[in-house]
Every structure is written in structure tokens, then in C-alpha cells.
Write an enzyme that holds these catalytic residues in place. Structure first.
Site, PDB file in Angstrom:
ATOM      1  N   TYR A  53      14.722 -35.764  11.325  1.00 51.36           N
ATOM      2  CA  TYR A  53      14.299 -37.061  11.869  1.00 51.36           C
ATOM      3  C   TYR A  53      15.507 -37.872  12.384  1.00 51.36           C
ATOM      4  O   TYR A  53      15.374 -38.638  13.337  1.00 51.36           O
ATOM      5  CB  TYR A  53      13.448 -37.824  10.852  1.00 51.36           C
ATOM      6  CG  TYR A  53      12.058 -37.228  10.804  1.00 51.36           C
ATOM      7  CD1 TYR A  53      11.713 -36.275   9.857  1.00 51.36           C
ATOM      8  CD2 TYR A  53      11.125 -37.542  11.788  1.00 51.36           C
ATOM      9  CE1 TYR A  53      10.474 -35.667   9.866  1.00 51.36           C
ATOM     10  CE2 TYR A  53       9.875 -36.939  11.814  1.00 51.36           C
ATOM     11  CZ  TYR A  53       9.561 -35.990  10.855  1.00 51.36           C
ATOM     12  OH  TYR A  53       8.336 -35.369  10.888  1.00 51.36           O
ATOM     13  N   ARG A  56      15.876 -36.561  15.869  1.00 52.27           N
ATOM     14  CA  ARG A  56      14.823 -37.094  16.753  1.00 52.27           C
ATOM     15  C   ARG A  56      15.046 -38.571  17.053  1.00 52.27           C
ATOM     16  O   ARG A  56      14.846 -39.052  18.167  1.00 52.27           O
ATOM     17  CB  ARG A  56      13.447 -36.865  16.130  1.00 52.27           C
ATOM     18  CG  ARG A  56      13.044 -35.401  16.086  1.00 52.27           C
ATOM     19  CD  ARG A  56      11.663 -35.211  15.503  1.00 52.27           C
ATOM     20  NE  ARG A  56      10.639 -35.830  16.358  1.00 52.27           N
ATOM     21  CZ  ARG A  56       9.385 -36.018  15.955  1.00 52.27           C
ATOM     22  NH1 ARG A  56       9.009 -35.650  14.730  1.00 52.27           N
ATOM     23  NH2 ARG A  56       8.499 -36.576  16.766  1.00 52.27           N
ATOM     24  N   ASN A  87       2.796 -41.406  19.434  1.00 46.86           N
ATOM     25  CA  ASN A  87       4.244 -41.202  19.561  1.00 46.86           C
ATOM     26  C   ASN A  87       4.997 -42.047  18.548  1.00 46.86           C
ATOM     27  O   ASN A  87       4.587 -43.167  18.217  1.00 46.86           O
ATOM     28  CB  ASN A  87       4.701 -41.542  20.985  1.00 46.86           C
ATOM     29  CG  ASN A  87       4.057 -40.646  22.012  1.00 46.86           C
ATOM     30  OD1 ASN A  87       3.547 -39.565  21.660  1.00 46.86           O
ATOM     31  ND2 ASN A  87       4.011 -41.072  23.247  1.00 46.86           N
ATOM     32  N   ASP A  89       8.261 -42.603  19.039  1.00 45.94           N
ATOM     33  CA  ASP A  89       9.395 -43.249  19.730  1.00 45.94           C
ATOM     34  C   ASP A  89       9.018 -44.700  20.049  1.00 45.94           C
ATOM     35  O   ASP A  89       7.864 -45.093  19.910  1.00 45.94           O
ATOM     36  CB  ASP A  89       9.763 -42.470  21.013  1.00 45.94           C
ATOM     37  CG  ASP A  89       8.648 -42.478  22.054  1.00 45.94           C
ATOM     38  OD1 ASP A  89       8.247 -41.403  22.519  1.00 45.94           O
ATOM     39  OD2 ASP A  89       8.170 -43.575  22.414  1.00 45.94           O
ATOM     40  N   HIS A 104       1.000 -42.658  14.021  1.00 45.20           N
ATOM     41  CA  HIS A 104       1.730 -41.576  13.328  1.00 45.20           C
ATOM     42  C   HIS A 104       3.098 -42.024  12.851  1.00 45.20           C
ATOM     43  O   HIS A 104       3.928 -41.200  12.470  1.00 45.20           O
ATOM     44  CB  HIS A 104       1.863 -40.345  14.240  1.00 45.20           C
ATOM     45  CG  HIS A 104       0.551 -39.625  14.409  1.00 45.20           C
ATOM     46  ND1 HIS A 104       0.340 -38.690  15.393  1.00 45.20           N
ATOM     47  CD2 HIS A 104      -0.623 -39.731  13.737  1.00 45.20           C
ATOM     48  CE1 HIS A 104      -0.900 -38.233  15.302  1.00 45.20           C
ATOM     49  NE2 HIS A 104      -1.513 -38.854  14.317  1.00 45.20           N
ATOM     50  N   GLY A 171      -1.167 -37.869  28.136  1.00 42.99           N
ATOM     51  CA  GLY A 171      -0.107 -37.048  27.540  1.00 42.99           C
ATOM     52  C   GLY A 171      -0.391 -36.539  26.151  1.00 42.99           C
ATOM     53  O   GLY A 171       0.528 -36.398  25.337  1.00 42.99           O
TER      54      GLY A 171
HETATM   55  N1  APR Z   1       2.820 -36.045  31.668  1.00 42.24           N
HETATM   56  C1  APR Z   1       1.653 -36.106  30.974  1.00 42.24           C
HETATM   57  N2  APR Z   1       1.282 -35.181  30.050  1.00 42.24           N
HETATM   58  C2  APR Z   1       2.144 -34.165  29.839  1.00 42.24           C
HETATM   59  C3  APR Z   1       3.377 -34.037  30.521  1.00 42.24           C
HETATM   60  C4  APR Z   1       3.698 -35.033  31.465  1.00 42.24           C
HETATM   61  N3  APR Z   1       4.845 -34.984  32.166  1.00 42.24           N
HETATM   62  N4  APR Z   1       3.993 -32.907  30.067  1.00 42.24           N
HETATM   63  C5  APR Z   1       3.175 -32.364  29.138  1.00 42.24           C
HETATM   64  N5  APR Z   1       2.063 -33.111  29.007  1.00 42.24           N
HETATM   65  C6  APR Z   1       0.918 -32.890  28.125  1.00 42.24           C
HETATM   66  C7  APR Z   1       0.661 -31.449  27.768  1.00 42.24           C
HETATM   67  O1  APR Z   1      -0.156 -30.830  28.748  1.00 42.24           O
HETATM   68  C8  APR Z   1      -0.059 -31.594  26.427  1.00 42.24           C
HETATM   69  O2  APR Z   1      -1.462 -31.704  26.622  1.00 42.24           O
HETATM   70  O3  APR Z   1       1.215 -33.537  26.897  1.00 42.24           O
HETATM   71  C9  APR Z   1       0.469 -32.909  25.862  1.00 42.24           C
HETATM   72  C10 APR Z   1       1.373 -32.730  24.665  1.00 42.24           C
HETATM   73  O4  APR Z   1       0.584 -32.187  23.627  1.00 42.24           O
HETATM   74  P1  APR Z   1       1.237 -32.010  22.194  1.00 42.24           P
HETATM   75  O5  APR Z   1       2.564 -31.340  22.342  1.00 42.24           O
HETATM   76  O6  APR Z   1       0.206 -31.388  21.322  1.00 42.24           O
HETATM   77  O7  APR Z   1       1.538 -33.502  21.727  1.00 42.24           O
HETATM   78  P2  APR Z   1       0.531 -34.564  21.142  1.00 42.24           P
HETATM   79  O8  APR Z   1      -0.836 -34.385  21.699  1.00 42.24           O
HETATM   80  O9  APR Z   1       1.177 -35.885  21.311  1.00 42.24           O
HETATM   81  O10 APR Z   1       0.528 -34.171  19.580  1.00 42.24           O
HETATM   82  C11 APR Z   1      -0.179 -34.990  18.680  1.00 42.24           C
HETATM   83  O11 APR Z   1       0.807 -33.705  16.884  1.00 42.24           O
HETATM   84  O12 APR Z   1       2.671 -32.738  15.917  1.00 42.24           O
HETATM   85  C12 APR Z   1       1.830 -33.828  15.890  1.00 42.24           C
HETATM   86  O13 APR Z   1       2.401 -35.928  15.054  1.00 42.24           O
HETATM   87  C13 APR Z   1       2.575 -35.093  16.169  1.00 42.24           C
HETATM   88  O14 APR Z   1       1.772 -37.079  17.279  1.00 42.24           O
HETATM   89  C14 APR Z   1       1.886 -35.673  17.395  1.00 42.24           C
HETATM   90  C15 APR Z   1       0.533 -35.005  17.361  1.00 42.24           C
END
Ligand code: APR
Length: 228
Positions: A53, A56, A87, A89, A104, A171
Site C-alpha cells: 500500500y 500504491r 477507487n 486514489d 473501498h 471504468g
Molecule cells: N477508460 C475507461 N475504462 C477503462 C479504461 C479506460 N482508459 N481502461 C480500462 N478500463 C476498464 C476495463 O475495461 C475494466 O472494465 O476498467 C475496468 C477495470 O476493471 P477492474 O480492473 O476489475 O477494476 P474495478 O472494476 O475498479 O475493480 C473493482 O476490485 O480489486 C478490487 O477493490 C478493488 O475497487 C476494486 C474492485
């Protein structure tokens, strides 16, 4: 005034240089969440978890809000805007959003291991290590919801989504619960826009509109449309 709710995931910060989790170049390709992001890991692997962390948090301070974060501020000219983010951040806040619910947790905060109300802000690029203690003498830990822990703010997030006239989901792969469930709580006449270069596999509905774009293209375009 119509209310817009933004529900964001790590894809929103991708163009700021902060990796997502499940993409081909995501965090979980290089790091094992079972070893670094679970409550059990924190207890048995404290030093490794703290280092993860710290890495990150430092990456967050080296990154900056992007055009998508900034376009959300434009919406406030005409709409009441609330942000719910998965997120950890602080890019929404550094772009100027003031109404942000982190479901989160937050990298810019740490808390006592024995008193979850005892929270400390870290508003700079600074490590928190094994042996750094809270005022009650217990180890400081990331103020992050780890896998295996409850999501204390999910009820508050559901109530916010219920009031949305427009929900913008940006996203997120919508694979992590209970966060992913939020999109099901919109009211009948709420318009939902889903911005993602790879649309997540969710139920198609009349008032769900998919925008297969990256955040920095898709969101400013949608904001322009909503403002004009
Ligand atoms: N713009 C928009 N979306 C994007 C971009 C971009 N430039 N690049 C990638 N993505 C999309 C991907 O297609 C994907 O659907 O962002 C998404 C990221 O998905 P994850 O990696 O699963 O992230 P997230 O959905 O935020 O995960 C949720 O999982 O690990 C835990 O606690 C963590 O909060 C997180 C949670």
C-alpha cells in the site's frame, strides 16, 4: 436541479497512469491479492501488505487527475453531482470533486488496527511501516476495505444511487460485490450511461446506454451532450 451520480472504478484512473486490477496489465497480473489485499494477509503478512500500500500510495501522489476527472466538475454547472467511487486514489478530489464517497477506502488515510474510528490522513508521499503505531499504541493499517472485510458505506451508496436521475458508470468491470450491485438500485426513470472500452457483461435495459470509449474520450463527450 437534476441529480447525476458518478459510479467510478479503476479504469477512470488508468489514463492518469494508475493501473487497473483485472486488465491484461492490471495490478493483479503482477501481485497476488490473496497475499496483499485480504484481512488475513494483513494479520499474517503485515510488513508486505504495508509495503504494497506504500507503493500504491506513492504511485497515487506521482499521478494527476485526467480529463475525465476534470469533466465531472463541468457537470456541476447544471446538475447536482455526487460521486461514488471504488477507487482508493484521491484523483476525484484533486480534480475538484467535493462530494466523493469512497466505498473501498482511501490510500491517503491509515487507521488504528484496534479502533477503526481512529483515522489519520497522509496528504503527501509518505510510507507507513510496521512499527508505526496509533495513539492507542496499536499498529497502523491502510484505511482500505480488504477482501474479506465488510463494505461499511455500501448502504449509503445505495441510497445515493436511488436518487439519481442520471447514473454514469465509468471504468469498472462490475465484477466485485457488493459494489457491482449498485447499478440495480436506480429508479425506473433513471438514465444509466456505461463508459468503458470493454463493456461489462450486464443485463441490457431500455434506459441503459453503452459508450465503448476510454474515460478521457467518453466522459467529456457525454458531459458536453448533457450540458448542451
Ligand atoms: N477508460 C475507461 N475504462 C477503462 C479504461 C479506460 N482508459 N481502461 C480500462 N478500463 C476498464 C476495463 O475495461 C475494466 O472494465 O476498467 C475496468 C477495470 O476493471 P477492474 O480492473 O476489475 O477494476 P474495478 O472494476 O475498479 O475493480 C473493482 O476490485 O480489486 C478490487 O477493490 C478493488 O475497487 C476494486 C474492485
Amino acid at each position: 436541479m437534476k441529480r447525476i451520480v458518478i459510479f467510478s472504478g479503476s479504469g477512470l484512473s488508468k489514463e492518469s497512469g494508475i493501473p487497473t486490477f483485472r486488465d491484461f496489465d492490471g495490478l493483479w497480473q503482477d501481485y497476488d491479492p490473496r497475499e496483499l489485499a485480504t484481512i488475513n494477509a494483513l494479520k499474517t503478512n503485515t510488513e508486505k501488505v504495508m509495503d504494497f500500500y506504500n507503493m500504491r500510495r506513492n504511485k497515487m501522489w506521482e499521478s494527476f487527475p485526467n480529463a475525465a476527472h476534470q469533466s465531472i466538475i463541468e457537470l456541476e454547472k447544471k446538475f447536482e453531482v455526487k460521486v461514488i467511487t471504488q477507487n482508493v486514489d484521491n484523483l476525484h478530489e484533486r480534480a475538484g470533486s467535493e462530494n466523493v464517497l469512497h466505498i473501498h477506502g482511501e490510500l491517503s488515510k491509515v487507521r488504528s488496527m484496534i479502533d477503526e474510528e481512529l483515522i489519520y490522513s497522509i496528504e503527501e508521499k509518505k510510507d507507513v511501516n510496521l512499527g508505526d503505531l496509533c495513539s492507542k499504541g496499536s499498529q497502523l493499517r491502510p484505511h482500505i476495505v480488504l477482501f474479506g472485510e465488510p463494505v461499511p458505506k455500501i448502504k449509503e451508496a445505495i441510497e445515493i444511487v436511488k436518487t439519481a436521475d442520471i447514473l454514469i458508470v465509468i471504468g469498472t468491470s462490475l465484477q466485485v460485490y457488493p459494489a457491482a450491485e449498485l447499478i440495480e438500485y436506480t429508479k425506473e426513470d433513471c438514465e444509466t450511461y456505461i463508459i468503458n472500452p470493454e463493456i461489462p457483461s450486464i443485463k441490457k435495459k431500455d434506459n441503459r446506454f453503452f459508450i465503448t470509449e476510454k474515460a478521457c474520450i467518453g466522459l467529456p463527450k457525454l458531459v458536453h451532450k448533457l450540458l448542451n
